[in-house]
Motif scaffolding. Structure first.
Motif, PDB file in Angstrom:
ATOM      1  N   TRP A  80       0.869  -1.182   0.000  1.00  0.00           N
ATOM      2  CA  TRP A  80       0.000   0.000   0.000  1.00  0.00           C
ATOM      3  C   TRP A  80       0.903   1.229   0.000  1.00  0.00           C
ATOM      4  CZ3 TRP A  80      -4.833   1.251  -0.976  1.00  0.00           C
ATOM      5  CH2 TRP A  80      -5.357   2.467  -0.527  1.00  0.00           C
ATOM      6  N   ARG A  81       0.792   2.026  -1.038  1.00  0.00           N
ATOM      7  CA  ARG A  81       1.668   3.190  -1.219  1.00  0.00           C
ATOM      8  C   ARG A  81       3.148   2.782  -1.164  1.00  0.00           C
ATOM      9  NH1 ARG A  81      -1.422   7.905  -0.918  1.00  0.00           N
ATOM     10  NH2 ARG A  81      -3.411   7.696   0.187  1.00  0.00           N
ATOM     11  N   GLY A  82       3.428   1.581  -1.718  1.00  0.00           N
ATOM     12  CA  GLY A  82       4.805   1.129  -1.828  1.00  0.00           C
ATOM     13  C   GLY A  82       5.371   0.437  -0.615  1.00  0.00           C
ATOM     14  N   VAL A  83       4.544   0.276   0.450  1.00  0.00           N
ATOM     15  CA  VAL A  83       5.021  -0.341   1.692  1.00  0.00           C
ATOM     16  C   VAL A  83       4.243  -1.630   1.931  1.00  0.00           C
ATOM     17  CG1 VAL A  83       5.337  -0.041   4.174  1.00  0.00           C
ATOM     18  CG2 VAL A  83       5.554   1.933   2.635  1.00  0.00           C
ATOM     19  N   PRO A  84       4.913  -2.749   2.239  1.00  0.00           N
ATOM     20  CA  PRO A  84       4.190  -3.989   2.543  1.00  0.00           C
ATOM     21  C   PRO A  84       3.178  -3.777   3.663  1.00  0.00           C
ATOM     22  CG  PRO A  84       6.526  -4.440   2.269  1.00  0.00           C
ATOM     23  CD  PRO A  84       6.381  -2.948   2.276  1.00  0.00           C
ATOM     24  N   ILE A  85       1.965  -4.325   3.474  1.00  0.00           N
ATOM     25  CA  ILE A  85       0.900  -4.031   4.434  1.00  0.00           C
ATOM     26  C   ILE A  85       1.181  -4.618   5.813  1.00  0.00           C
ATOM     27  CG2 ILE A  85      -0.841  -3.784   2.636  1.00  0.00           C
ATOM     28  CD1 ILE A  85      -1.921  -6.564   3.456  1.00  0.00           C
ATOM     29  N   ASP A  86       2.029  -5.653   5.906  1.00  0.00           N
ATOM     30  CA  ASP A  86       2.317  -6.192   7.234  1.00  0.00           C
ATOM     31  C   ASP A  86       3.152  -5.225   8.067  1.00  0.00           C
ATOM     32  OD1 ASP A  86       4.651  -6.504   5.805  1.00  0.00           O
ATOM     33  OD2 ASP A  86       4.856  -8.645   6.177  1.00  0.00           O
ATOM     34  N   ARG A  87       3.740  -4.238   7.429  1.00  0.00           N
ATOM     35  CA  ARG A  87       4.466  -3.200   8.167  1.00  0.00           C
ATOM     36  C   ARG A  87       3.537  -2.048   8.555  1.00  0.00           C
ATOM     37  NH1 ARG A  87       9.778  -2.117   4.429  1.00  0.00           N
ATOM     38  NH2 ARG A  87      10.398  -4.300   4.077  1.00  0.00           N
ATOM     39  N   LEU A  88       2.419  -1.935   7.873  1.00  0.00           N
ATOM     40  CA  LEU A  88       1.503  -0.822   8.110  1.00  0.00           C
ATOM     41  C   LEU A  88       0.423  -1.137   9.135  1.00  0.00           C
ATOM     42  CD1 LEU A  88       0.989   0.248   4.394  1.00  0.00           C
ATOM     43  CD2 LEU A  88       2.356   1.451   6.108  1.00  0.00           C
ATOM     44  N   ALA A  89       0.047  -2.407   9.211  1.00  0.00           N
ATOM     45  CA  ALA A  89      -0.996  -2.865  10.158  1.00  0.00           C
ATOM     46  C   ALA A  89      -2.233  -1.982  10.059  1.00  0.00           C
ATOM     47  CB  ALA A  89      -0.437  -2.900  11.574  1.00  0.00           C
ATOM     48  N   GLY A  90      -2.621  -1.338  11.163  1.00  0.00           N
ATOM     49  CA  GLY A  90      -3.860  -0.570  11.204  1.00  0.00           C
ATOM     50  C   GLY A  90      -3.920   0.582  10.221  1.00  0.00           C
TER      51      GLY A  90
END
Length: 210
Positions: free
Chosen positions: A65-75
């Motif tokens: 999401w926006r270039g960042v893996p979603i497991d790093r973004l969480a909520g």
């Protein structure tokens, strides 16, 4: 990678009961784009949607999401997601209004009043009605009303037109268009022909066995 890409998958894979449903799946969506996932029953369409929502883990690859893996973004990612599954997911013992209040409590509230939301989906007269007594089409309209009651950029929809009559299908198709015009994203499956003139619609076809 284009900086305008919001949602992207890389080498995404899914296995169910030792069967590879799909592998190396890649797509990229910019703001205002819709992805229609097509294919026979059993090919992994619903599994893909559930992976995108975080309800199921992928068996390979990653989602960004926006270039960042979603497991790093969480909520920070999941608050952008509104999911309406193949089943309505509404609580039958609650009223229509209570269901929408619950949806808001679990998500990010939109600016619309819940009365206005119910009016938009032709359920205003049923605001205090227990959902269990509604028709299948009314329950589906209520399930989709959660998209309007909350503020999410990414709508993930599994067969959204199930149980809807022609007029209701046209109404929600118009709402989908509005969401795209407002730079939202939609990923959906549908057995119905999806035609949104003037909108950017991508399609992917999953193989597999019916």
């Amino acid at each position: 990678m284009s900086t305008s890409i919001l949602l992207e998958t890389r080498d995404l894979g899914c296995i169910r009961n030792d069967l590879q449903l799909f592998a190396n799946l890649e797509f990229a969506l910019e703001a205002g784009e819709m992805l229609v996932v097509e294919g026979p029953n059993g090919c992994g369409k619903t599994s893909l949607l559930r992976i995108l929502t975080g309800l199921r883990l992928a068996d390979g690859g990653e989602i960004l999401w926006r270039g960042v893996p979603i497991d790093r973004l969480a909520g920070d990612y999941y608050e952008q997601v509104a999911y309406v599954g193949h089943h309505d997911g509404v609580k039958h013992e609650l009223s229509c209004l209570e269901n929408l209040r619950l949806a808001r409590a679990m998500g990010v509230p939109s600016e619309q009043s819940l009365d206005d939301v119910l009016e938009q989906v032709n359920l205003y007269a049923y605001a205090e009605t227990e959902v269990g007594s509604l028709s299948a089409g009314q329950k589906r309209r209520l399930a989709l009303a959660r998209l309007l009651a909350t503020s999410s950029m990414l709508w993930i929809l599994d067969e959204p037109f199930t149980s809807l009559d022609r007029d209701s299908m046209a109404m929600f198709a118009s709402l989908f268009e509005q969401h795209l015009e407002q730079q939202g994203l939609i990923v959906m499956t549908s057995h119905h022909d999806i035609s949104l003139p003037g909108q950017n619609v991508q399609r992917i076809h999953l193989g597999g066995q019916a």
